[in-house]
Design a protein around this motif. Structure first.
Motif, PDB file in Angstrom:
ATOM      1  N   GLN A 209       0.807  -1.216   0.000  1.00 48.53           N
ATOM      2  CA  GLN A 209       0.000   0.000   0.000  1.00 48.53           C
ATOM      3  C   GLN A 209       0.844   1.273   0.000  1.00 48.53           C
ATOM      4  O   GLN A 209       0.299   2.378  -0.091  1.00 48.53           O
ATOM      5  CB  GLN A 209      -0.930   0.011   1.226  1.00 48.53           C
ATOM      6  N   LEU A 210       2.164   1.142   0.097  1.00 47.89           N
ATOM      7  CA  LEU A 210       3.038   2.317   0.147  1.00 47.89           C
ATOM      8  C   LEU A 210       3.163   2.957  -1.235  1.00 47.89           C
ATOM      9  O   LEU A 210       3.142   2.261  -2.258  1.00 47.89           O
ATOM     10  CB  LEU A 210       4.427   1.922   0.661  1.00 47.89           C
ATOM     11  N   PRO A 211       3.311   4.299  -1.293  1.00 47.33           N
ATOM     12  CA  PRO A 211       3.481   4.975  -2.582  1.00 47.33           C
ATOM     13  C   PRO A 211       4.748   4.493  -3.300  1.00 47.33           C
ATOM     14  O   PRO A 211       5.783   4.287  -2.675  1.00 47.33           O
ATOM     15  CB  PRO A 211       3.600   6.462  -2.188  1.00 47.33           C
ATOM     16  N   LYS A 212       4.650   4.301  -4.592  1.00 50.25           N
ATOM     17  CA  LYS A 212       5.779   3.900  -5.441  1.00 50.25           C
ATOM     18  C   LYS A 212       6.401   2.579  -5.003  1.00 50.25           C
ATOM     19  O   LYS A 212       7.579   2.322  -5.274  1.00 50.25           O
ATOM     20  CB  LYS A 212       6.854   5.002  -5.451  1.00 50.25           C
ATOM     21  N   TYR A 213       5.627   1.730  -4.325  1.00 49.16           N
ATOM     22  CA  TYR A 213       6.143   0.425  -3.861  1.00 49.16           C
ATOM     23  C   TYR A 213       6.715  -0.390  -5.016  1.00 49.16           C
ATOM     24  O   TYR A 213       7.858  -0.857  -4.957  1.00 49.16           O
ATOM     25  CB  TYR A 213       5.018  -0.333  -3.158  1.00 49.16           C
ATOM     26  N   ARG A 214       5.943  -0.521  -6.062  1.00 44.33           N
ATOM     27  CA  ARG A 214       6.365  -1.352  -7.193  1.00 44.33           C
ATOM     28  C   ARG A 214       7.557  -0.732  -7.920  1.00 44.33           C
ATOM     29  O   ARG A 214       8.517  -1.436  -8.258  1.00 44.33           O
ATOM     30  CB  ARG A 214       5.187  -1.550  -8.152  1.00 44.33           C
ATOM     31  N   ASP A 215       7.528   0.586  -8.135  1.00 46.83           N
ATOM     32  CA  ASP A 215       8.621   1.266  -8.827  1.00 46.83           C
ATOM     33  C   ASP A 215       9.933   1.108  -8.069  1.00 46.83           C
ATOM     34  O   ASP A 215      10.995   0.886  -8.670  1.00 46.83           O
ATOM     35  CB  ASP A 215       8.298   2.751  -8.994  1.00 46.83           C
ATOM     36  N   ARG A 216       9.873   1.232  -6.756  1.00 53.07           N
ATOM     37  CA  ARG A 216      11.097   1.147  -5.950  1.00 53.07           C
ATOM     38  C   ARG A 216      11.731  -0.240  -6.023  1.00 53.07           C
ATOM     39  O   ARG A 216      12.956  -0.369  -6.150  1.00 53.07           O
ATOM     40  CB  ARG A 216      10.805   1.530  -4.503  1.00 53.07           C
ATOM     41  N   LEU A 217      10.918  -1.281  -5.957  1.00 56.69           N
ATOM     42  CA  LEU A 217      11.472  -2.637  -5.997  1.00 56.69           C
ATOM     43  C   LEU A 217      11.963  -2.994  -7.394  1.00 56.69           C
ATOM     44  O   LEU A 217      12.981  -3.679  -7.538  1.00 56.69           O
ATOM     45  CB  LEU A 217      10.424  -3.638  -5.527  1.00 56.69           C
ATOM     46  N   ILE A 218      11.269  -2.532  -8.418  1.00 58.09           N
ATOM     47  CA  ILE A 218      11.735  -2.786  -9.783  1.00 58.09           C
ATOM     48  C   ILE A 218      13.075  -2.106 -10.016  1.00 58.09           C
ATOM     49  O   ILE A 218      13.965  -2.649 -10.683  1.00 58.09           O
ATOM     50  CB  ILE A 218      10.687  -2.300 -10.803  1.00 58.09           C
ATOM     51  N   THR A 219      13.240  -0.910  -9.467  1.00 62.61           N
ATOM     52  CA  THR A 219      14.502  -0.183  -9.614  1.00 62.61           C
ATOM     53  C   THR A 219      15.628  -0.866  -8.842  1.00 62.61           C
ATOM     54  O   THR A 219      16.760  -0.953  -9.323  1.00 62.61           O
ATOM     55  CB  THR A 219      14.339   1.263  -9.110  1.00 62.61           C
ATOM     56  N   MET A 220      15.329  -1.363  -7.657  1.00 64.96           N
ATOM     57  CA  MET A 220      16.347  -1.996  -6.821  1.00 64.96           C
ATOM     58  C   MET A 220      16.749  -3.362  -7.358  1.00 64.96           C
ATOM     59  O   MET A 220      17.938  -3.709  -7.383  1.00 64.96           O
ATOM     60  CB  MET A 220      15.824  -2.129  -5.387  1.00 64.96           C
ATOM     61  N   CYS A 221      15.774  -4.160  -7.794  1.00 62.68           N
ATOM     62  CA  CYS A 221      16.041  -5.533  -8.251  1.00 62.68           C
ATOM     63  C   CYS A 221      16.165  -5.553  -9.772  1.00 62.68           C
ATOM     64  O   CYS A 221      15.164  -5.710 -10.475  1.00 62.68           O
ATOM     65  CB  CYS A 221      14.931  -6.466  -7.785  1.00 62.68           C
ATOM     66  N   LYS A 222      17.360  -5.402 -10.253  1.00 61.85           N
ATOM     67  CA  LYS A 222      17.583  -5.280 -11.697  1.00 61.85           C
ATOM     68  C   LYS A 222      17.250  -6.553 -12.456  1.00 61.85           C
ATOM     69  O   LYS A 222      16.971  -6.509 -13.663  1.00 61.85           O
ATOM     70  CB  LYS A 222      19.049  -4.897 -11.964  1.00 61.85           C
ATOM     71  N   THR A 223      17.270  -7.731 -11.781  1.00 64.70           N
ATOM     72  CA  THR A 223      17.025  -9.000 -12.467  1.00 64.70           C
ATOM     73  C   THR A 223      15.578  -9.466 -12.343  1.00 64.70           C
ATOM     74  O   THR A 223      15.202 -10.474 -12.948  1.00 64.70           O
ATOM     75  CB  THR A 223      17.943 -10.091 -11.897  1.00 64.70           C
TER      76      THR A 223
END
Length: 323
Positions: A209-223
């Motif tokens: 439910q956190l803002p930009k949750y998906r964007d942050r994890l996609i950016t962090m996990c390059k694979t």
């Protein structure tokens, strides 16, 4: 009480007609797969005669202990879902085990797997835990599995922190849905330790439910190729990475300007904080008054423009008729 014995195996064996001439020991020696799921089995007897047994299905029974499995040293796949197991004991002999399914039991601490150095998949989802408790991880087990485990399923175990799993550097699939994960920075820090992670499911956690949750994890996990059951398009990933980098650069520049005093902020002062005059002078007090000019003599009223020019001996005709 139902026990898994060689006699029970013989009773339900499906030996073909061509092999019926074989004795029971000969048959048990050759058997590689056994399926005794949902048979109300409570105990496992000595299975040492099944020396080539590699796959054993015992899910949906009433089994509490796994100690008698130590003799089945060639097991590679073990299915023990939905039994009454509370702890993992005497599994040190199962060194060839690659897949272990333990979902739906009553395990509170994941421990006792230190010798399973070939284990690649571990499924411990949905443990029947006491009220308010969560599944815990023994560091010795986690470090022992660090170089082999690639798939971990810990769904629905009331887990609120996965930092204990950081040593699992070979992890490629993590299923941690329906838990209590809420700190995205902790998750980002752990994901940074998993360079081979391609699929992760955190759906049903507060973190989603956190803002930009998906964007942050996609950016962090390059694979990462799949998050919460949704595929990650590579074009979308590159766009998010560039957008996040641009935003970070703008924030950095803004911070630098603030530090050097290049940005002035409009400060709104509440009306009740504006200084008040000690007394109010009526507007009518200023009507008809002109500031006196000391150079033209004393008097409350300053001379008109025509009077001042005449006093300075301006030649005739210079003054307009409109004056």
């Amino acid at each position: 009480m139902v026990r898994l014995t060689v006699d029970l195996i013989a009773k339900y064996s499906n030996r073909s007609k061509n092999n019926r001439h074989q004795s029971l020991p000969q048959y048990l020696k050759k058997v590689t797969h056994l399926n005794f799921s949902n048979r109300n089995i409570e105990e496992i007897d000595d299975l040492s005669m099944c020396r080539n047994l590699s796959v054993l299905y015992l899910y949906d029974n009433q089994i509490k202990h796994l100690s008698k499995l130590a003799c089945a040293s060639n097991l590679t796949h073990l299915y023990m879902q939905n039994n009454n197991i509370t702890c993992l004991e005497d599994l040190s002999a199962l060194t060839k085990l690659t897949k272990l399914y333990l979902g739906g039991n009553s395990i509170t601490v994941l421990a006792g797997l230190e010798d399973l150095t070939e284990l690649k998949e571990l499924h411990v989802e949905g443990q029947r835990l006491p009220q308010g408790e969560r599944l815990l991880f023994d560091p010795r087990t986690i470090y022992s599995l660090a170089e082999s485990l690639s798939v971990l399923n810990i769904n629905n175990n009331n887990i609120d922190d996965i930092r204990d799993l950081a040593p699992l550097t070979k992890l490629s699939h993590l299923y941690a849905a329906d838990n209590q994960l809420s700190d995205i920075e902790h998750v980002e820090a752990v994901c940074a330790q998993w360079p081979e992670l391609v699929r992760m499911d955190l759906s049903g956690n507060p973190i989603c439910q956190l803002p930009k949750y998906r964007d942050r994890l996609i950016t962090m996990c390059k694979t990462l190729e799949d998050l919460d059951g949704k595929a990650i398009n590579e074009l979308s990933r590159q766009f998010i990475i560039k957008w996040m980098a641009s935003k970070k650069a703008k924030n950095k520049l803004k911070d630098e300007r603030i530090m050097t005093g290049q940005i002035m902020y409009h400060i709104e002062v509440p009306i009740h904080e504006i200084p008040q005059c000690s007394s109010v002078v009526p507007y009518t007090s200023f009507r008809g008054r002109r500031k006196a000019d000391p150079s033209l003599g004393a008097g409350p009223m300053a001379p008109s423009l025509k009077t001042r020019l005449t006093a300075q001996k301006v030649p005739p005709g210079v003054l307009g008729h409109g004056m």
